[in-house]
Design an enzyme around this catalytic site. Structure first.
Site, PDB file in Angstrom:
ATOM      1  N   LEU A 250      -4.469  -5.564  -4.603  1.00  0.00           N
ATOM      2  CA  LEU A 250      -3.287  -4.696  -4.781  1.00  0.00           C
ATOM      3  C   LEU A 250      -1.996  -5.140  -4.073  1.00  0.00           C
ATOM      4  CD1 LEU A 250      -2.405  -1.564  -4.451  1.00  0.00           C
ATOM      5  CD2 LEU A 250      -3.109  -1.424  -2.200  1.00  0.00           C
ATOM      6  N   ASP A 251      -0.978  -5.016  -4.868  1.00  0.00           N
ATOM      7  CA  ASP A 251       0.659  -5.507  -4.482  1.00  0.00           C
ATOM      8  C   ASP A 251       0.503  -7.050  -3.950  1.00  0.00           C
ATOM      9  OD1 ASP A 251       1.316  -2.950  -4.472  1.00  0.00           O
ATOM     10  OD2 ASP A 251       1.183  -2.178  -2.764  1.00  0.00           O
ATOM     11  N   GLU A 252      -0.306  -7.616  -4.883  1.00  0.00           N
ATOM     12  CA  GLU A 252      -0.313  -9.249  -4.549  1.00  0.00           C
ATOM     13  C   GLU A 252       0.090  -9.979  -6.003  1.00  0.00           C
ATOM     14  OE1 GLU A 252      -0.698 -11.166  -2.209  1.00  0.00           O
ATOM     15  OE2 GLU A 252      -1.587  -9.602  -0.382  1.00  0.00           O
TER      16      GLU A 252
ATOM     17  N   GLY B  29       0.892  -1.372   0.050  1.00  0.00           N
ATOM     18  CA  GLY B  29       0.106   0.038  -0.049  1.00  0.00           C
ATOM     19  C   GLY B  29       0.952   1.162  -0.092  1.00  0.00           C
TER      20      GLY B  29
END
Length: 282
Positions: A225-227, A199
């Site tokens: 998100l960011d995965e 994040g």
């Protein structure tokens, strides 16, 4: 003059796949120049990348023959002509170090790309784009205009025939719909060593926790998100004396190098998706 190709494939593992692929290429006049394979025992999948030269068939002819060859193996495959640089669109916001690094490497011949456009929600880098003779699209975004702006972004990406979209510190979260449209061809650089500090403001989070290593992660973009599947990571050492500003400055070099490596490997068709992970033939 021989034409060079890269064949990438994955399929359920079974004996004889390497023999079958090399035999197919030999039968069709191919000369293997580089080959690598990997068996994932956890998933039972086989992955392979083969670079070969062939002057007996056109690209389309080879693709037609590959369809018949691949069917019994249940292969997912792609065939790429190595002479074609990868059409690329870059998205950026106010931080320009990754953009500047990619443009320099591209112009220096270190990245096999064809950068077709730069899209930004700010105007900061229109002169940098002009210095490299790359079209610059300024598309300011608000919460109310997000859907319309993304529609225009995707219109540009498709019009330019982009095979790759690079989020070079583009500080906007893509919608689920945009993520689906760009699945497998959008690379983001996140300024932390994922899965730590996801994040916003990861350097602030890292400073607050007093970490001794800060990092950067290049990964494919997904709706989570960011995965997304990780392509490359690296770290730099930190200590108690470093401020948030120090960590941010240190991290810029790491971010640029990590993103450049990920873009290079993707453009050379060395990255194969394996569920939420990647197989990389360096």
């Amino acid at each position: 003059m021989n034409h060079a190709y890269v064949l990438t494939l994955s399929c359920p593992d079974r004996p004889g796949i390497v023999h079958a692929v090399s035999g197919f290429l030999l039968e069709h006049g191919g000369n293997i120049e580089e080959a690598a394979q990997y068996n994932d025992h956890d998933t039972g999948l086989f992955f392979m990348r083969v670079q070969f030269a062939c002057d007996q068939h056109t690209h389309d002819d080879l693709k037609t023959q590959l369809r018949f060859f691949a069917e019994p193996f249940k292969m997912q495959w792609k065939l790429h002509a190595t002479t074609q640089p990868m059409r690329t669109v870059i998205l950026v916001s106010k931080e320009g170090h990754c953009l500047n690094d990619l443009l320099f490497r591209w112009r220096s011949g270190l990245l096999h790309l064809d950068i077709a456009a730069i899209i930004s929600n700010h105007r900061e880098f229109y002169q940098l784009a002009a210095s490299y003779n790359v079209p610059f699209h300024h598309l300011p975004m608000t919460a109310a205009t997000k859907a319309q702006v993304e529609a225009r972004q995707f219109e540009i990406i498709e019009a330019e025939g982009a095979e790759l979209v690079v989020l070079a510190r583009y500080m906007q979260i893509l919608s689920d719909d945009m993520c689906r449209k760009l699945a497998g061809r959008a690379i983001n650089i996140h300024h932390s060593f994922l899965p730590s500090f996801k994040g916003a403001k990861p350097y602030y989070q890292a400073h607050d926790r007093g970490v001794k290593l800060i990092g950067a992660t290049a990964h494919y973009v997904t709706a989570d998100l960011d995965e997304g599947p990780i392509i490359e990571q690296d770290v730099a050492r930190a200590d108690h004396s470093k401020t948030v500003e120090d960590l941010t400055a240190m991290g810029r070099d790491t971010e640029s190098q990590v993103l450049a490596r990920a873009v290079k490997w993707h453009s050379e068709h060395r990255v194969l998706l394996n569920g939420h992970k990647t197989v990389i033939f360096k």
